[in-house]
Every structure is written in structure tokens, then in C-alpha cells.
Design a protein around this motif. Structure first.
Motif, PDB file in Angstrom:
ATOM      1  N   VAL A  43      -5.721  15.036  -3.146  1.00 17.20           N
ATOM      2  CA  VAL A  43      -5.224  13.680  -3.396  1.00 17.20           C
ATOM      3  C   VAL A  43      -3.838  13.503  -2.775  1.00 17.20           C
ATOM      4  O   VAL A  43      -3.548  12.474  -2.143  1.00 17.20           O
ATOM      5  N   ALA A  44      -2.971  14.507  -2.914  1.00 16.03           N
ATOM      6  CA  ALA A  44      -1.619  14.411  -2.340  1.00 16.03           C
ATOM      7  C   ALA A  44      -1.681  14.323  -0.820  1.00 16.03           C
ATOM      8  O   ALA A  44      -0.971  13.515  -0.211  1.00 16.03           O
ATOM      9  N   ILE A  45      -2.524  15.136  -0.197  1.00 12.15           N
ATOM     10  CA  ILE A  45      -2.654  15.095   1.267  1.00 12.15           C
ATOM     11  C   ILE A  45      -3.186  13.738   1.715  1.00 12.15           C
ATOM     12  O   ILE A  45      -2.728  13.162   2.707  1.00 12.15           O
ATOM     13  N   GLY A  46      -4.145  13.186   0.977  1.00 11.57           N
ATOM     14  CA  GLY A  46      -4.676  11.866   1.307  1.00 11.57           C
ATOM     15  C   GLY A  46      -3.624  10.777   1.199  1.00 11.57           C
ATOM     16  O   GLY A  46      -3.555   9.878   2.042  1.00 11.57           O
ATOM     17  N   CYS A  47      -2.780  10.858   0.172  1.00 15.22           N
ATOM     18  CA  CYS A  47      -1.715   9.861   0.004  1.00 15.22           C
ATOM     19  C   CYS A  47      -0.687   9.944   1.123  1.00 15.22           C
ATOM     20  O   CYS A  47      -0.225   8.916   1.633  1.00 15.22           O
ATOM     21  N   VAL A  48      -0.327  11.167   1.513  1.00 18.53           N
ATOM     22  CA  VAL A  48       0.630  11.336   2.609  1.00 18.53           C
ATOM     23  C   VAL A  48       0.035  10.793   3.906  1.00 18.53           C
ATOM     24  O   VAL A  48       0.708  10.094   4.673  1.00 18.53           O
ATOM     25  N   GLY A  49      -1.231  11.086   4.157  1.00 21.13           N
ATOM     26  CA  GLY A  49      -1.886  10.576   5.359  1.00 21.13           C
ATOM     27  C   GLY A  49      -1.940   9.061   5.381  1.00 21.13           C
ATOM     28  O   GLY A  49      -1.694   8.429   6.409  1.00 21.13           O
ATOM     29  N   ALA A  50      -2.251   8.456   4.251  1.00 26.47           N
ATOM     30  CA  ALA A  50      -2.293   6.995   4.170  1.00 26.47           C
ATOM     31  C   ALA A  50      -0.903   6.402   4.404  1.00 26.47           C
ATOM     32  O   ALA A  50      -0.768   5.369   5.064  1.00 26.47           O
ATOM     33  N   ALA A  51       0.126   7.048   3.872  1.00 26.24           N
ATOM     34  CA  ALA A  51       1.494   6.549   4.058  1.00 26.24           C
ATOM     35  C   ALA A  51       1.893   6.624   5.531  1.00 26.24           C
ATOM     36  O   ALA A  51       2.513   5.691   6.062  1.00 26.24           O
ATOM     37  N   VAL A  52       1.538   7.726   6.196  1.00 30.30           N
ATOM     38  CA  VAL A  52       1.872   7.872   7.623  1.00 30.30           C
ATOM     39  C   VAL A  52       1.169   6.794   8.440  1.00 30.30           C
ATOM     40  O   VAL A  52       1.780   6.180   9.322  1.00 30.30           O
ATOM     41  N   LEU A  53      -0.104   6.541   8.158  1.00 23.47           N
ATOM     42  CA  LEU A  53      -0.829   5.511   8.891  1.00 23.47           C
ATOM     43  C   LEU A  53      -0.254   4.128   8.643  1.00 23.47           C
ATOM     44  O   LEU A  53      -0.145   3.308   9.561  1.00 23.47           O
ATOM     45  N   VAL A  55       2.905   3.371   7.794  1.00 22.23           N
ATOM     46  CA  VAL A  55       4.202   3.263   8.469  1.00 22.23           C
ATOM     47  C   VAL A  55       4.004   3.112   9.972  1.00 22.23           C
ATOM     48  O   VAL A  55       4.675   2.306  10.629  1.00 22.23           O
ATOM     49  N   GLY A  56       3.060   3.855  10.533  1.00 19.03           N
ATOM     50  CA  GLY A  56       2.791   3.755  11.972  1.00 19.03           C
ATOM     51  C   GLY A  56       2.281   2.386  12.357  1.00 19.03           C
ATOM     52  O   GLY A  56       2.683   1.815  13.378  1.00 19.03           O
ATOM     53  N   ALA A  57       1.391   1.825  11.543  1.00 17.94           N
ATOM     54  CA  ALA A  57       0.862   0.491  11.841  1.00 17.94           C
ATOM     55  C   ALA A  57       1.952  -0.565  11.723  1.00 17.94           C
ATOM     56  O   ALA A  57       2.026  -1.483  12.536  1.00 17.94           O
ATOM     57  N   ALA A  58       2.805  -0.438  10.719  1.00 17.22           N
ATOM     58  CA  ALA A  58       3.891  -1.406  10.546  1.00 17.22           C
ATOM     59  C   ALA A  58       4.874  -1.322  11.714  1.00 17.22           C
ATOM     60  O   ALA A  58       5.357  -2.349  12.199  1.00 17.22           O
ATOM     61  N   GLY A  59       5.150  -0.116  12.174  1.00 17.48           N
ATOM     62  CA  GLY A  59       6.064   0.056  13.312  1.00 17.48           C
ATOM     63  C   GLY A  59       5.495  -0.530  14.586  1.00 17.48           C
ATOM     64  O   GLY A  59       6.209  -1.147  15.371  1.00 17.48           O
ATOM     65  N   SER A  60       4.198  -0.336  14.818  1.00 16.34           N
ATOM     66  CA  SER A  60       3.606  -0.874  16.035  1.00 16.34           C
ATOM     67  C   SER A  60       3.550  -2.400  15.999  1.00 16.34           C
ATOM     68  O   SER A  60       3.719  -3.051  17.028  1.00 16.34           O
ATOM     69  N   LEU A  61       3.337  -2.976  14.818  1.00 13.32           N
ATOM     70  CA  LEU A  61       3.355  -4.434  14.716  1.00 13.32           C
ATOM     71  C   LEU A  61       4.752  -4.983  14.991  1.00 13.32           C
ATOM     72  O   LEU A  61       4.903  -6.025  15.612  1.00 13.32           O
TER      73      LEU A  61
END
Length: 97
Positions: A43-53, A55-61
């Protein structure tokens, strides 16, 4: 079970059985602890992965909106564009290659 539902004799047999209580052994507690630990790590790894995605999507926008603002300042004329050097009217090359 018949077409009409449960047979009354079967229901009586099921209800008359003595209830048994499951007793966990030492190995069962170890397995349960291991499964809880592994599940929480997943669950922790999934949450970190979701957070990275996210942040990356927000940065690209954010970068894309800056690019759109800068690209609107394009003037007509000869320049090097996406279709090579030529006369551009807006974002469309209007001369022959």
C-alpha cells in the motif's frame, strides 16, 4: 438442495451441528503478521507511485501552459517552423517546398 430450495432435513442437520471455534496456532500468528506487513508495504509503495505520477502530470501541465502562452506570440513571415524553413501564416506553412 432441490429445485424448490433447501431441503428441511438439510437445514436441520446444518443447524444441529455443534459450533467449533477456530484456534490460531503460533504459525498462524506469524503468517498473519507477515501478511499484514507485506500488505502495508504494498500500500505504501502504491501511494508513493501515485504521488509521483500526480506530481509529474501536474508539472507537465504547468510547462505545457507556459509553452502555449509563448507560442501565441508567433508572427507571420519567414521562419524555421515545424515543417521546415518557409513563410508561415500563424502556425501553417503557406509556401511551396
Amino acid at each position: 438442495m432441490s429445485e424448490k430450495g433447501f431441503n428441511p432435513k438439510d437445514l436441520e442437520d446444518i443447524c444441529s451441528r455443534p459450533r467449533t471455534k477456530f484456534k490460531m496456532k503460533k504459525a498462524d500468528y506469524k503468517e498473519l503478521g507477515r501478511n499484514v506487513l507485506l500488505g502495508s508495504v504494498d500500500v505504501a509503495i502504491g501511494c508513493v507511485g501515485a504521488a509521483v505520477l500526480t506530481v509529474g502530470a501536474a508539472g507537465s501541465l504547468k510547462n505545457q501552459s507556459k509553452h502555449i502562452k509563448n507560442s501565441r506570440k508567433i508572427e507571420d513571415g519567414f521562419r524555421d517552423g515545424h515543417s521546415g524553413y518557409g513563410y508561415y501564416f500563424g502556425d501553417i506553412r503557406s509556401d511551396d517546398k
